[in-house]
Design a protein around this motif. Structure first.
Motif, PDB file in Angstrom:
ATOM      1  N   ALA A  16       2.372  14.614  -0.605  1.00 49.17           N
ATOM      2  CA  ALA A  16       2.031  13.224  -0.907  1.00 49.17           C
ATOM      3  C   ALA A  16       1.994  13.026  -2.410  1.00 49.17           C
ATOM      4  CB  ALA A  16       0.671  12.865  -0.302  1.00 49.17           C
TER       5      ALA A  16
ATOM      6  N   ALA B 198       2.770   9.036  10.442  1.00 51.33           N
ATOM      7  CA  ALA B 198       1.612   9.929  10.522  1.00 51.33           C
ATOM      8  C   ALA B 198       1.046   9.977  11.937  1.00 51.33           C
ATOM      9  CB  ALA B 198       0.536   9.484   9.534  1.00 51.33           C
TER      10      ALA B 198
ATOM     11  N   LEU C 141      -3.677   7.126   1.097  1.00 48.82           N
ATOM     12  CA  LEU C 141      -2.453   7.571   0.431  1.00 48.82           C
ATOM     13  C   LEU C 141      -1.507   6.421   0.120  1.00 48.82           C
ATOM     14  CD1 LEU C 141      -1.708  10.739   2.610  1.00 48.82           C
ATOM     15  CD2 LEU C 141      -2.737  10.675   0.331  1.00 48.82           C
ATOM     16  N   THR C 142      -1.629   5.331   0.861  1.00 43.85           N
ATOM     17  CA  THR C 142      -0.692   4.222   0.701  1.00 43.85           C
ATOM     18  C   THR C 142      -1.356   2.971   0.123  1.00 43.85           C
ATOM     19  OG1 THR C 142      -1.038   3.541   3.005  1.00 43.85           O
ATOM     20  CG2 THR C 142       0.817   5.045   2.551  1.00 43.85           C
TER      21      THR C 142
ATOM     22  N   ALA D  77       4.531   4.420   7.028  1.00 37.49           N
ATOM     23  CA  ALA D  77       3.802   5.663   6.788  1.00 37.49           C
ATOM     24  C   ALA D  77       2.785   5.918   7.890  1.00 37.49           C
ATOM     25  CB  ALA D  77       3.116   5.614   5.424  1.00 37.49           C
ATOM     26  N   GLN D  78       2.087   4.866   8.321  1.00 36.96           N
ATOM     27  CA  GLN D  78       1.089   5.029   9.370  1.00 36.96           C
ATOM     28  C   GLN D  78       1.731   5.419  10.698  1.00 36.96           C
ATOM     29  OE1 GLN D  78      -2.397   4.916   8.928  1.00 36.96           O
ATOM     30  NE2 GLN D  78      -2.113   5.996  10.853  1.00 36.96           N
TER      31      GLN D  78
ATOM     32  N   THR E  95      -3.283   7.340   6.902  1.00 35.66           N
ATOM     33  CA  THR E  95      -2.582   7.325   5.623  1.00 35.66           C
ATOM     34  C   THR E  95      -3.110   6.270   4.664  1.00 35.66           C
ATOM     35  OG1 THR E  95      -0.892   5.797   6.410  1.00 35.66           O
ATOM     36  CG2 THR E  95      -0.429   8.155   6.659  1.00 35.66           C
TER      37      THR E  95
ATOM     38  N   LEU F  57       5.590   9.973   0.724  1.00 39.27           N
ATOM     39  CA  LEU F  57       4.973  10.902   1.674  1.00 39.27           C
ATOM     40  C   LEU F  57       6.107  11.649   2.366  1.00 39.27           C
ATOM     41  CD1 LEU F  57       2.307   8.557   3.324  1.00 39.27           C
ATOM     42  CD2 LEU F  57       2.023  10.076   1.354  1.00 39.27           C
TER      43      LEU F  57
ATOM     44  N   PRO G 293      -0.543  14.480   9.533  1.00 35.67           N
ATOM     45  CA  PRO G 293      -0.608  14.203   8.097  1.00 35.67           C
ATOM     46  C   PRO G 293       0.649  14.718   7.383  1.00 35.67           C
ATOM     47  CG  PRO G 293      -2.262  15.827   8.734  1.00 35.67           C
ATOM     48  CD  PRO G 293      -1.581  15.392   9.981  1.00 35.67           C
TER      49      PRO G 293
END
Length: 184
Positions: free
Chosen positions: A30, A21, A5-6, A17-18, A2, A35, A26
């Motif tokens: 997003a 994910a 995306l972050t 988020a990680q 991620t 997310l 995924p």
């Protein structure tokens, strides 16, 4: 996974988020601020937000991840639900009960206790004490099972409520708003 995306997110939100994910793959959606993972059993939705919200119950942390289940809440239990934990939210129209916390474990615990409050009549103060006690078991041999999985089966979905405007009034409202194609 991620990281792109972050980028620029607060550390706690990017870490959540990680972790999400790593567990669920995924995200399905997003945006620069959010997310979203859909239909990851038992969750209807998991949302990680870049916005961090300070929360002091049961300890100081920031709420960055939301877990959502379909679950009815009787109207007469809503005040007790609110007294239990302000990060547990019920959306009656969607039939969704959700919890916002720093991690999935905290949300599982909050939702399990919310279910006890609304379905079994547990006193909100007793639920708050049980929450504290469960967290104390996080790293012990006697880990509270309320931390690991939902102890209830998510249930029924939306409650669209009841119409209170009859067809005649709806038609008058449409006409007053400028045409039959406009919703009342």
């Amino acid at each position: 996974m991620t990281a792109p995306l972050t980028e620029g997110w607060p550390t706690s939100a990017a870490a959540a988020a990680q972790v999400t994910a790593d567990k669920y793959g995924p995200p399905d959606e997003a945006s620069p601020n959010t997310l979203i993972w859909h239909d990851r059993t038992p969750w209807k939705r998991v949302v990680v937000s870049r916005a961090i919200v300070p929360h002091r119950f049961p300890h100081e942390h920031v709420d960055v991840v939301q877990h959502v289940v379909e679950q009815p809440v009787p109207m007469e239990r809503l005040a007790d639900l609110a007294r239990f934990n302000g990060s547990v939210v019920y959306d009656r129209t969607r039939g969704e009960l959700s919890s916002h916390c720093e991690d999935e474990e905290g949300n599982i615990l909050a939702l399990n206790l919310a279910h006890d409050v609304v379905a079994h009549g547990m006193d909100p103060d007793a639920a708050r004490r049980r929450c504290h006690e469960a967290i104390e078991t996080r790293n012990s041999e006697n880990r509270d099972p309320y931390l690991d999985a939902l102890v209830f089966e998510p249930g029924r979905g939306p409650d669209p409520d009841e119409a209170t405007i009859d067809d005649e009034l709806r038609d008058r409202l449409r006409h007053a708003l400028g045409g039959a194609d406009r919703p009342a």
